[in-house]
Design a protein around this motif. Sequence first.
Motif, PDB file in Angstrom:
ATOM      1  N   ASP A  76       0.772   6.723   4.760  1.00 18.68           N
ATOM      2  CA  ASP A  76       0.762   7.054   3.337  1.00 18.68           C
ATOM      3  C   ASP A  76       1.071   8.541   3.131  1.00 18.68           C
ATOM      4  OD1 ASP A  76      -0.577   7.939   0.752  1.00 18.68           O
ATOM      5  OD2 ASP A  76      -0.951   5.791   0.614  1.00 18.68           O
ATOM      6  N   GLN A 121       4.187  10.511   1.297  1.00 13.17           N
ATOM      7  CA  GLN A 121       4.002  11.537   0.267  1.00 13.17           C
ATOM      8  C   GLN A 121       4.737  12.830   0.628  1.00 13.17           C
ATOM      9  OE1 GLN A 121      -0.002  12.181  -1.396  1.00 13.17           O
ATOM     10  NE2 GLN A 121      -0.659  10.344  -0.294  1.00 13.17           N
ATOM     11  N   LYS A 125       0.372  14.257  -7.428  1.00 14.73           N
ATOM     12  CA  LYS A 125       0.174  15.495  -6.668  1.00 14.73           C
ATOM     13  C   LYS A 125       1.268  16.524  -6.975  1.00 14.73           C
ATOM     14  CE  LYS A 125      -2.930  13.447  -3.377  1.00 14.73           C
ATOM     15  NZ  LYS A 125      -3.260  12.971  -2.026  1.00 14.73           N
ATOM     16  N   ILE A 146      -3.469   5.361   6.325  1.00 16.93           N
ATOM     17  CA  ILE A 146      -3.599   6.661   5.663  1.00 16.93           C
ATOM     18  C   ILE A 146      -2.538   7.636   6.177  1.00 16.93           C
ATOM     19  CG2 ILE A 146      -5.125   8.665   5.441  1.00 16.93           C
ATOM     20  CD1 ILE A 146      -7.516   6.676   5.386  1.00 16.93           C
ATOM     21  N   ARG A 149     -11.824  12.091   0.610  1.00 13.30           N
ATOM     22  CA  ARG A 149     -11.408  10.764   0.169  1.00 13.30           C
ATOM     23  C   ARG A 149     -11.093   9.857   1.374  1.00 13.30           C
ATOM     24  NH1 ARG A 149     -10.995   6.072  -2.828  1.00 13.30           N
ATOM     25  NH2 ARG A 149      -8.903   5.199  -2.575  1.00 13.30           N
ATOM     26  N   GLU A 150     -10.451  10.405   2.385  1.00 14.34           N
ATOM     27  CA  GLU A 150     -10.147   9.606   3.573  1.00 14.34           C
ATOM     28  C   GLU A 150     -11.424   9.081   4.217  1.00 14.34           C
ATOM     29  OE1 GLU A 150      -7.487  11.374   6.421  1.00 14.34           O
ATOM     30  OE2 GLU A 150      -6.060  11.994   4.886  1.00 14.34           O
ATOM     31  N   ARG A 177       0.834  -1.204   0.000  1.00 13.23           N
ATOM     32  CA  ARG A 177       0.000   0.000   0.000  1.00 13.23           C
ATOM     33  C   ARG A 177       0.873   1.259   0.000  1.00 13.23           C
ATOM     34  NH1 ARG A 177      -3.374   3.813   2.229  1.00 13.23           N
ATOM     35  NH2 ARG A 177      -5.564   3.630   1.697  1.00 13.23           N
ATOM     36  N   VAL A 193      -1.566  17.012  -0.450  1.00  7.11           N
ATOM     37  CA  VAL A 193      -1.475  15.623   0.014  1.00  7.11           C
ATOM     38  C   VAL A 193      -2.768  15.224   0.713  1.00  7.11           C
ATOM     39  CG1 VAL A 193      -0.323  14.134   1.711  1.00  7.11           C
ATOM     40  CG2 VAL A 193       1.048  15.612   0.210  1.00  7.11           C
ATOM     41  N   GLN A 194      -3.221  16.094   1.603  1.00  6.72           N
ATOM     42  CA  GLN A 194      -4.412  15.803   2.403  1.00  6.72           C
ATOM     43  C   GLN A 194      -5.680  15.899   1.558  1.00  6.72           C
ATOM     44  OE1 GLN A 194      -4.462  15.191   5.881  1.00  6.72           O
ATOM     45  NE2 GLN A 194      -6.667  14.876   5.745  1.00  6.72           N
ATOM     46  N   ASP A 195      -6.476  14.825   1.564  1.00  3.23           N
ATOM     47  CA  ASP A 195      -7.793  14.874   0.927  1.00  3.23           C
ATOM     48  C   ASP A 195      -8.785  14.226   1.903  1.00  3.23           C
ATOM     49  OD1 ASP A 195     -10.140  14.507  -0.527  1.00  3.23           O
ATOM     50  OD2 ASP A 195      -9.072  14.091  -2.402  1.00  3.23           O
ATOM     51  N   VAL A 232       0.893   8.267  -6.089  1.00  2.00           N
ATOM     52  CA  VAL A 232       0.011   9.348  -5.603  1.00  2.00           C
ATOM     53  C   VAL A 232       0.801  10.654  -5.524  1.00  2.00           C
ATOM     54  CG1 VAL A 232      -1.454  10.151  -3.711  1.00  2.00           C
ATOM     55  CG2 VAL A 232      -1.386   7.712  -4.233  1.00  2.00           C
ATOM     56  N   ARG A 283      -6.315   5.230  -7.172  1.00  2.00           N
ATOM     57  CA  ARG A 283      -7.240   4.940  -6.065  1.00  2.00           C
ATOM     58  C   ARG A 283      -7.906   3.568  -6.201  1.00  2.00           C
ATOM     59  NH1 ARG A 283      -9.481  11.102  -4.889  1.00  2.00           N
ATOM     60  NH2 ARG A 283      -7.750  11.660  -3.502  1.00  2.00           N
TER      61      ARG A 283
END
Length: 160
Positions: free
Chosen positions: A73, A77, A28, A70, A40-41, A17, A35-37, A24, A103
């Motif tokens: 991850d 990033q 970006k 997450i 989506r999280e 993962r 980075v932060q979404d 990703v 995704r």
Amino acid sequence: PDPDPTFEALLDSIEQRLAIADAVALHKWDSGQPVQDSAREQQVLERVRKAASSHKVSPQRATLFFSDQIEADKLRQYHLLSQWSLVEAAPDIPRLDLTREIRPQLDLLQAQMLDRLARFDRHRPAHCEHALAKAIGLRSSDATRRLMLIRATASLCPRG
Ligand SMILES: C=C(O[C@@H]1C=C(C(=O)O)C=C[C@H]1O)C(=O)O
């Protein structure tokens, strides 16, 4: 010592993962997307919560484990984007589209990870924290790679 097989399968999928985080981060870097979404999280965690019981994991356990995935991850990033900023360039390799290609790969890994988490919980070793630290140390001598694994496994062993 041989690696503890209980940890190996789970650590393998955690690293699978995390490897996707590279694609990703590249997306970006190119798009300037943060980075932060958070939306989506929430979507990832909601899917995990719904899928948990069919993999014999409690929804609470599953969402906590995935929020650790997450966070790890995002750590990866941020690390990559910082490295690329330093040299003002990202690797010149083919790009994947975040929504259409990357995704869906993350979503596919979800079932495997939940199965491996369930299996891990059924065979959890005594002295879990110590065994985990050893498994991570054996896996890599690279401090950054170890740090990602430490973050991704933060709630794996029971506390207290
Ligand atoms: C991986 C992504 O980046 C971040 C990490 C996520 C994850 O690990 O699932 C989800 C959303 C983002 O905050 C993404 O945007 O898809």
